[in-house]
Design an enzyme around this catalytic site. Structure first.
Site, short mmCIF file in Angstrom:
data_model
loop_
_atom_site.label_atom_id
_atom_site.label_comp_id
_atom_site.label_asym_id
_atom_site.label_seq_id
_atom_site.Cartn_x
_atom_site.Cartn_y
_atom_site.Cartn_z
CD GLU A 1 -2.55 -1.72 6.00
OE1 GLU A 1 -2.20 -0.63 5.49
OE2 GLU A 1 -1.75 -2.58 6.40
N GLY B 1 -1.72 -3.13 0.17
CA GLY B 1 -0.95 -2.51 -0.90
C GLY B 1 -1.47 -1.12 -1.20
CB SER B 2 -0.97 1.04 -4.15
OG SER B 2 -1.63 0.39 -5.22
CB THR B 3 -5.18 3.93 -2.36
OG1 THR B 3 -4.90 3.98 -0.95
CG2 THR B 3 -6.61 4.38 -2.58
CB CYS C 1 0.72 1.13 4.99
SG CYS C 1 0.65 -0.06 6.36
CB VAL D 1 -3.68 -2.17 -6.43
CG1 VAL D 1 -3.96 -3.68 -6.51
CG2 VAL D 1 -2.58 -1.80 -7.41
N GLY D 2 -6.16 -1.32 -4.59
CA GLY D 2 -7.23 -1.67 -3.68
C GLY D 2 -8.61 -1.30 -4.22
#
Length: 486
Positions: A254, A232-234, A288, A236-237
């Site tokens: 990822e 998902g999004s950076t 992505c 949130v990561g």
């Protein structure tokens, strides 16, 4: 024929289980907002119980034989193959993806399950390492990690879910999985059905249909899970990474990308345009790995813009169920508004536009910006939409320099006739993957898939994911008497 729309419940401990929340989620087709189904959401308490079930089930599953695990995976792959036509329809309806995209997604998913079968025997492999202590034998075993948390996104939900789920099960782990609620069927329920039909032991795979309002960070903080796999999004990561780090949990992340597509001075322009069209606009740019910046050497710049723009103008857009459609809807109205805002902001910042998209519901036809400044907000934002940005490079070295000028490092590509030099330049690009004379959207169950910098950490694919999803255990056996110094 399966009626997947009826699978509106979570799959917990081998049973289709109603959520106990007071809240429902209406699953709608992003193209025309037609109704698919209503899902009653799972609560935090149900989630906690699911992890306890998965923990108990994993202990038994870890003792299962290799033939048993292989047979379950084989039957799951067979189920996917036998039901692919109906699944393709659901994928297109639920994700807004074209029929081409849906076919690609099912094929990738089947490939992941079949490759996972080859991972099963890794648990039985024992390495012996020479010891410098007389009479000692060193043996290295591989053990299941335990319960794996899986969280997947809305764009390629079946594929991006299965790349965690299948290897985890193959390697003796259990899984608690949460798909994006917008793609609950594609990313969750259809996978659960496949493993149910394959006869997987109860509690080994659990699919939770819920949202963050219900569960918060419970999937991250639970003491019953040893690894968090997230795509998902950076932002949130990074949040997941902070929590996992404080708890000393493993992560497989990822995240976002700002992937450069580089056309060097000696490139074949027509072939580069063919690749750029696909790599920019498949699934409306919601990938992505999608091409985010097209960086073209000044010698080809004007020619590339002219030919690329003419080709893009002819791309069919609209109903993703129509076989000829290339550009379907974005996943929801929020994403459309975000894309339109990016376009308006770029225009205000002075970016030159040669083709402006039109909105029809959640469908946005392609937009092309040229003469883009690589340091601009437009160039440094993950666009996740059918917006193309074209940037002029003064030299090949300048192109590589601009390619690296981003916080992201997922995928990249280089077009050149000199493959030897191209490979050396590829090694200079700060990304997990670089493709010569191809576009940036490539995947395979047998490659080390993953990014660098803010695009994530960890690698999927066989055999790299085996290391991620298992514990390496050293057993030493002292066969001869060992004399100690005191």
């Amino acid at each position: 024929m399966e009626r997947y729309e009826e699978l509106n419940k979570s799959f917990i401990n081998g049973e289709w289980t109603e959520g106990l929340s007071s809240r429902n989620y209406d699953n709608l087709n992003p193209y025309d907002n037609s109704f698919i189904n209503t899902i009653r959401l799972v609560t935090a308490k149900q989630l906690e119980q699911t992890y306890e079930i998965a923990k108990d089930a994993q202990k038994k599953w870890a003792k299962s034989s290799a033939p048993v695990r292989k047979e379950v995976l084989r039957k799951a792959a067979e189920y996917l193959k036998n039901n692919r036509d109906e699944m393709i329809k659901v994928i297109s309806r639920e994700t807004g993806g074209s029929i081409l995209k849906a076919n690609v997604e099912v094929d990738l998913t089947i490939g992941l399950v079949e490759e996972a079968i080859k991972m099963v025997d890794k648990l039985d492999e024992v390495r012996e390492i020479e010891s410098d202590i007389e009479g000692k034998i060193n043996r290295i075993h591989r053990l299941p990690l335990g319960v794996i948390t899986s969280i997947s996104p809305f764009n390629f939900p079946m594929n991006l879910s299965m790349r965690t789920i299948a290897p985890a099960i193959a390697l003796g782990n259990s899984v608690v999985h949460k798909p994006d609620i917008q793609t609950a069927l594609t990313g969750g329920s259809m996978i659960a059905k496949a493993f149910e039909q394959a006869g997987l032991q109860k509690g080994v795979f659990n699919c939770i249909l819920t949202d963050l309002e219900e569960i918060g960070d419970a999937m991250l903080t639970t003491p019953h899970s040893q690894l968090i796999s997230f795509t998902g999004s950076t932002p949130v990561g990074k949040h997941i990474g902070m929590i996992a780090g404080s708890l000393l949990k493993r992560v497989a992340l990822e995240l976002g990308g700002n992937n450069p597509f580089i056309v060097l001075a000696d490139a074949n322009v027509d072939r580069a345009i063919d690749a750029a069209i696909f790599g920019k606009f498949i699934h409306q740019g919601q990938i992505c790995m999608i091409i985010n910046r097209i960086i073209v050497h000044k010698n080809h710049y004007d020619e590339f813009i002219k030919k690329f723009t003419e080709r893009v103008k002819s791309l069919p857009y609209g109903d993703p169920m129509e076989p000829t459609t290339v550009i379907g809807p974005l996943i929801n109205e929020i994403q459309v508004e975000k894309a339109l805002s990016l376009i308006e902001d770029a225009k205000k910042d002075g970016a030159k536009i040669v083709l402006e998209g039109k909105r029809e519901g959640n469908v946005l036809s392609p937009t092309i910006f040229v003469d883009v400044d690589n340091k601009s907000k437009l160039a440094q934002t993950e666009l996740f939409s059918p917006i193309a940005t074209i940037i002029k490079a003064e030299s090949d070295d300048h192109a590589i320099e601009m390619a690296n000028d981003t916080e992201f490092g997922l995928s990249s590509s280089i077009f050149t006739e000199d493959l030897s030099e191209g490979e050396q330049l590829g090694l200079k690009i700060e990304s997990g993957m670089t493709h010569l004379n191809d576009q940036t959207v490539n995947d395979s169950p047998t490659i080390p898939f993953g990014g660098s910098k803010s695009s994530g950490m960890g690698r999927f694919g066989n055999p790299w994911v085996v290391e991620e999803f298992t514990i390496t255990k050293w057993i030493s056996i002292q066969k001869g008497y060992r004399k100690f110094p005191f």
